[in-house]
Design an enzyme around this catalytic site. Structure first.
Site, PDB file in Angstrom:
ATOM      1  N   ALA A 120      64.375  50.226  32.390  1.00  0.00           N
ATOM      2  CA  ALA A 120      63.679  49.086  31.784  1.00  0.00           C
ATOM      3  C   ALA A 120      62.169  49.328  31.734  1.00  0.00           C
ATOM      4  O   ALA A 120      61.455  48.588  31.058  1.00  0.00           O
ATOM      5  CB  ALA A 120      63.981  47.817  32.573  1.00  0.00           C
ATOM      6  N   TYR A 150      56.016  57.277  34.230  1.00  0.00           N
ATOM      7  CA  TYR A 150      57.486  57.181  34.346  1.00  0.00           C
ATOM      8  C   TYR A 150      58.146  56.635  33.073  1.00  0.00           C
ATOM      9  O   TYR A 150      59.120  57.193  32.566  1.00  0.00           O
ATOM     10  CB  TYR A 150      57.811  56.297  35.554  1.00  0.00           C
ATOM     11  CG  TYR A 150      59.267  56.054  35.811  1.00  0.00           C
ATOM     12  CD1 TYR A 150      60.089  57.063  36.322  1.00  0.00           C
ATOM     13  CD2 TYR A 150      59.840  54.800  35.572  1.00  0.00           C
ATOM     14  CE1 TYR A 150      61.433  56.821  36.574  1.00  0.00           C
ATOM     15  CE2 TYR A 150      61.172  54.549  35.830  1.00  0.00           C
ATOM     16  CZ  TYR A 150      61.970  55.567  36.329  1.00  0.00           C
ATOM     17  OH  TYR A 150      63.293  55.324  36.579  1.00  0.00           O
ATOM     18  N   LYS A 154      60.701  58.414  30.224  1.00  0.00           N
ATOM     19  CA  LYS A 154      62.038  57.886  29.923  1.00  0.00           C
ATOM     20  C   LYS A 154      62.189  57.647  28.412  1.00  0.00           C
ATOM     21  O   LYS A 154      63.218  57.964  27.827  1.00  0.00           O
ATOM     22  CB  LYS A 154      62.273  56.571  30.684  1.00  0.00           C
ATOM     23  CG  LYS A 154      62.447  56.746  32.194  1.00  0.00           C
ATOM     24  CD  LYS A 154      63.755  57.419  32.513  1.00  0.00           C
ATOM     25  CE  LYS A 154      64.034  57.549  33.986  1.00  0.00           C
ATOM     26  NZ  LYS A 154      65.119  58.477  34.290  1.00  0.00           N
ATOM     27  N   ASN A 179      66.373  47.695  37.674  1.00  0.00           N
ATOM     28  CA  ASN A 179      66.398  47.619  39.151  1.00  0.00           C
ATOM     29  C   ASN A 179      67.780  47.623  39.790  1.00  0.00           C
ATOM     30  O   ASN A 179      68.435  46.586  39.898  1.00  0.00           O
ATOM     31  CB  ASN A 179      65.716  46.340  39.642  1.00  0.00           C
ATOM     32  CG  ASN A 179      64.248  46.351  39.345  1.00  0.00           C
ATOM     33  OD1 ASN A 179      63.552  47.299  39.689  1.00  0.00           O
ATOM     34  ND2 ASN A 179      63.774  45.302  38.703  1.00  0.00           N
ATOM     35  N   LYS A 193      62.572  50.731  46.641  1.00  0.00           N
ATOM     36  CA  LYS A 193      62.277  49.630  45.719  1.00  0.00           C
ATOM     37  C   LYS A 193      62.309  48.307  46.470  1.00  0.00           C
ATOM     38  O   LYS A 193      62.740  48.248  47.627  1.00  0.00           O
ATOM     39  CB  LYS A 193      63.293  49.634  44.592  1.00  0.00           C
ATOM     40  CG  LYS A 193      63.211  50.911  43.782  1.00  0.00           C
ATOM     41  CD  LYS A 193      64.078  50.845  42.571  1.00  0.00           C
ATOM     42  CE  LYS A 193      63.448  51.674  41.471  1.00  0.00           C
ATOM     43  NZ  LYS A 193      63.681  51.140  40.157  1.00  0.00           N
ATOM     44  N   ALA A 194      61.911  47.239  45.770  1.00  0.00           N
ATOM     45  CA  ALA A 194      61.681  45.947  46.438  1.00  0.00           C
ATOM     46  C   ALA A 194      62.859  45.458  47.299  1.00  0.00           C
ATOM     47  O   ALA A 194      62.630  45.096  48.465  1.00  0.00           O
ATOM     48  CB  ALA A 194      61.299  44.902  45.399  1.00  0.00           C
ATOM     49  N   ARG A 223      61.970  39.229  38.484  1.00  0.00           N
ATOM     50  CA  ARG A 223      62.780  40.422  38.234  1.00  0.00           C
ATOM     51  C   ARG A 223      64.268  40.048  38.270  1.00  0.00           C
ATOM     52  O   ARG A 223      64.647  39.039  38.840  1.00  0.00           O
ATOM     53  CB  ARG A 223      62.578  41.469  39.354  1.00  0.00           C
ATOM     54  CG  ARG A 223      61.222  42.138  39.431  1.00  0.00           C
ATOM     55  CD  ARG A 223      61.001  43.115  38.282  1.00  0.00           C
ATOM     56  NE  ARG A 223      59.735  43.810  38.448  1.00  0.00           N
ATOM     57  CZ  ARG A 223      58.538  43.299  38.157  1.00  0.00           C
ATOM     58  NH1 ARG A 223      58.434  42.074  37.689  1.00  0.00           N
ATOM     59  NH2 ARG A 223      57.447  44.016  38.327  1.00  0.00           N
TER      60      ARG A 223
HETATM   61  P1  NAD Z   1      67.199  58.755  43.456  1.00  0.00           P
HETATM   62  O1  NAD Z   1      65.790  59.209  43.657  1.00  0.00           O
HETATM   63  O2  NAD Z   1      67.938  58.255  44.639  1.00  0.00           O
HETATM   64  O3  NAD Z   1      68.045  59.884  42.751  1.00  0.00           O
HETATM   65  C1  NAD Z   1      67.502  60.851  41.886  1.00  0.00           C
HETATM   66  C2  NAD Z   1      67.902  62.210  42.421  1.00  0.00           C
HETATM   67  O4  NAD Z   1      67.407  63.205  41.536  1.00  0.00           O
HETATM   68  C3  NAD Z   1      67.285  62.487  43.802  1.00  0.00           C
HETATM   69  O5  NAD Z   1      68.292  62.745  44.756  1.00  0.00           O
HETATM   70  C4  NAD Z   1      66.410  63.698  43.560  1.00  0.00           C
HETATM   71  O6  NAD Z   1      66.382  64.599  44.642  1.00  0.00           O
HETATM   72  C5  NAD Z   1      67.066  64.310  42.335  1.00  0.00           C
HETATM   73  N1  NAD Z   1      66.136  65.211  41.654  1.00  0.00           N
HETATM   74  C6  NAD Z   1      64.811  65.020  41.421  1.00  0.00           C
HETATM   75  N2  NAD Z   1      64.284  66.093  40.833  1.00  0.00           N
HETATM   76  C7  NAD Z   1      65.298  66.986  40.687  1.00  0.00           C
HETATM   77  C8  NAD Z   1      65.358  68.312  40.167  1.00  0.00           C
HETATM   78  N3  NAD Z   1      64.270  68.913  39.682  1.00  0.00           N
HETATM   79  N4  NAD Z   1      66.551  68.936  40.184  1.00  0.00           N
HETATM   80  C9  NAD Z   1      67.656  68.337  40.695  1.00  0.00           C
HETATM   81  N5  NAD Z   1      67.649  67.092  41.221  1.00  0.00           N
HETATM   82  C10 NAD Z   1      66.482  66.416  41.209  1.00  0.00           C
HETATM   83  O7  NAD Z   1      67.123  57.632  42.318  1.00  0.00           O
HETATM   84  P2  NAD Z   1      68.270  56.702  41.738  1.00  0.00           P
HETATM   85  O8  NAD Z   1      67.879  55.304  42.039  1.00  0.00           O
HETATM   86  O9  NAD Z   1      69.607  57.178  42.143  1.00  0.00           O
HETATM   87  O10 NAD Z   1      68.051  56.916  40.173  1.00  0.00           O
HETATM   88  C11 NAD Z   1      68.918  57.716  39.386  1.00  0.00           C
HETATM   89  C12 NAD Z   1      68.448  57.686  37.938  1.00  0.00           C
HETATM   90  O11 NAD Z   1      68.422  56.337  37.469  1.00  0.00           O
HETATM   91  C13 NAD Z   1      67.042  58.241  37.723  1.00  0.00           C
HETATM   92  O12 NAD Z   1      66.986  58.926  36.503  1.00  0.00           O
HETATM   93  C14 NAD Z   1      66.193  56.998  37.641  1.00  0.00           C
HETATM   94  O13 NAD Z   1      65.003  57.204  36.914  1.00  0.00           O
HETATM   95  C15 NAD Z   1      67.140  56.034  36.947  1.00  0.00           C
HETATM   96  N6  NAD Z   1      66.810  54.638  37.213  1.00  0.00           N
HETATM   97  C16 NAD Z   1      67.004  54.106  38.439  1.00  0.00           C
HETATM   98  C17 NAD Z   1      66.683  52.787  38.671  1.00  0.00           C
HETATM   99  C18 NAD Z   1      66.887  52.150  40.025  1.00  0.00           C
HETATM  100  O14 NAD Z   1      66.601  50.952  40.177  1.00  0.00           O
HETATM  101  N7  NAD Z   1      67.372  52.856  41.033  1.00  0.00           N
HETATM  102  C19 NAD Z   1      66.156  51.995  37.642  1.00  0.00           C
HETATM  103  C20 NAD Z   1      65.961  52.578  36.404  1.00  0.00           C
HETATM  104  C21 NAD Z   1      66.310  53.896  36.184  1.00  0.00           C
END
Ligand code: NAD
Length: 332
Positions: A120, A150, A154, A179, A193-194, A223
């Site tokens: 988002a 960021y 995206k 989120n 996160k929050a 949110r």
């Molecule tokens: P997270 O940080 O727990 O998981 C992301 C994983 O990617 C991590 O374990 C990290 O080590 C791995 N990573 C980073 N760089 C890397 C690389 N170069 N090679 C291999 N692995 C790598 O985050 P998440 O909350 O599980 O998010 C997963 C996806 O969802 C992400 O793309 C994030 O941007 C997206 N996202 C998450 C949220 C949220 O609220 N959690 C919201 C919007 C988007």
């Protein structure tokens, strides 16, 4: 279908770990999980999965990861909560290497389907200035004015998925997560996160006998938060749908941050004084998910109540906090 090779990129992370766990539970027998972190930092690690430690910013690593794969779920990104993304814009943008190389490798490997986790944070900042927010529709990403760093990464990566689909015929699916929260995720260390941060602060205050907790911003920012089980279900539904354009995947149950703090205090059975830190990163003033499109296409939308998800999340973080305190684990 259940013995075809599935790749979860970022499988050591929060959402990726839950996705791997879900595939196992559903009887999938051929899962490859790749993450840059050392194995002892993965949130969920399973012996019967092909676990690989590799840096997916590198094209060769993406080639190796996608070899023989039928479906790619790309959840790998250098990311965190507001405190991380506002202070690490270059690192966040470097994740563009992950999705770019992953798309190229997936196309070469002729995978059947490719899922990309967008956010988002792609939405135009002008639409998020008021706490009294109008829920964000998919069209609100343009004209582009996303979260600096960021969000730009995206948005760019979403378009890469679109053009790989249009120009090269790769079947790509993109969800804009709003989120996500739940157990087995980051709750300490600066990337949390929050929802997790608030649980940790309340638990810490209880365990150390404090009577006050700090809240970032004035707490009036609004949110919505999606529980992880809804996120996993949504990923799978979107992956196997015909939805070609990026689509919201989020809850539309709106709360203020102050409301979320009060909910966590209620779950814990405590009431603290609140100190608002007005210079801390707080993100946009208001954000909610408009779920009209997802309901239209899938007849489904995330529906787990915030209170129910927060109860489970609080319990898990409390157990982890106590384990760290007892010296049983150093991982947070
Ligand atoms: P997270 O940080 O727990 O998981 C992301 C994983 O990617 C991590 O374990 C990290 O080590 C791995 N990573 C980073 N760089 C890397 C690389 N170069 N090679 C291999 N692995 C790598 O985050 P998440 O909350 O599980 O998010 C997963 C996806 O969802 C992400 O793309 C994030 O941007 C997206 N996202 C998450 C949220 C949220 O609220 N959690 C919201 C919007 C988007």
């Amino acid at each position: 279908m259940k013995d075809k090779l599935i790749l979860v990129a970022g499988g050591g992370g929060f959402i990726g770990g839950h996705l791997v766990a879900h595939f196992r539970d559903q009887g999938y027998t051929n899962i490859r999980s790749v993450d840059v972190k050392p194995f002892d930092e993965w949130y969920q690690l399973f012996d019967d999965v092909e676990n690989v430690e590799a840096d997916l910013k590198l094209r060769d690593a993406c080639r190796a990861a996608t070899k023989g794969v039928s479906q790619v779920y790309n959840l790998a990104a250098d990311m965190g909560g507001m405190g991380f993304i506002e202070n690490n814009k270059a690192l966040c943008m470097l994740s563009v290497l992950i999705n770019t190389h992953m798309l190229q490798a997936a196309q070469e490997a002729k995978v059947d389907r490719f899922f990309y986790a967008s956010s988002a944070c792609v939405y135009n900042a002008d639409k998020q200035r008021n706490e009294d927010v109008v829920p964000l529709k998919e069209a609100d990403a343009y004209p582009a004015m996303p979260e600096d760093g960021y969000g730009w990464e995206k948005l760019f990566s979403e378009r890469m998925c679109r053009h790989f689909r249009e120009d090269f015929g790769l079947v790509t699916r993109v969800a804009r997560f709003h989120n996500v929260y739940g157990p087995h995720g980051t709750w300490d260390g600066g990337r949390e996160k929050a929802p997790a941060a608030i649980c940790r602060k309340v638990i810490h205050a209880i365990e150390t006998g404090k009577d006050e907790i700090e809240i970032w911003g004035d707490g009036k920012q609004t949110r919505s938060f999606m529980y992880i089980d809804d996120c996993v279900e949504g990923i799978l539904r979107i992956m196997h749908s015909n939805i070609e354009e990026p689509i919201n995947l989020g809850s539309d149950e709106l709360t203020t941050i102050n409301g979320l703090v009060e909910m966590v205090e209620d779950i814990a059975g405590v009431e603290f004084k609140h100190k608002h830190n007005l210079s801390a990163p707080k993100g946009v003033n208001g954000r909610n998910s408009d779920n009209t499109l997802i309901k239209k296409y899938l007849g489904w939308a995330p529906g787990i109540r915030l209170r129910d998800g927060m109860e489970r999340t609080y319990r898990w973080i409390h157990e982890e906090y106590l384990k760290v305190n007892r010296g049983e684990t150093v991982r947070t």
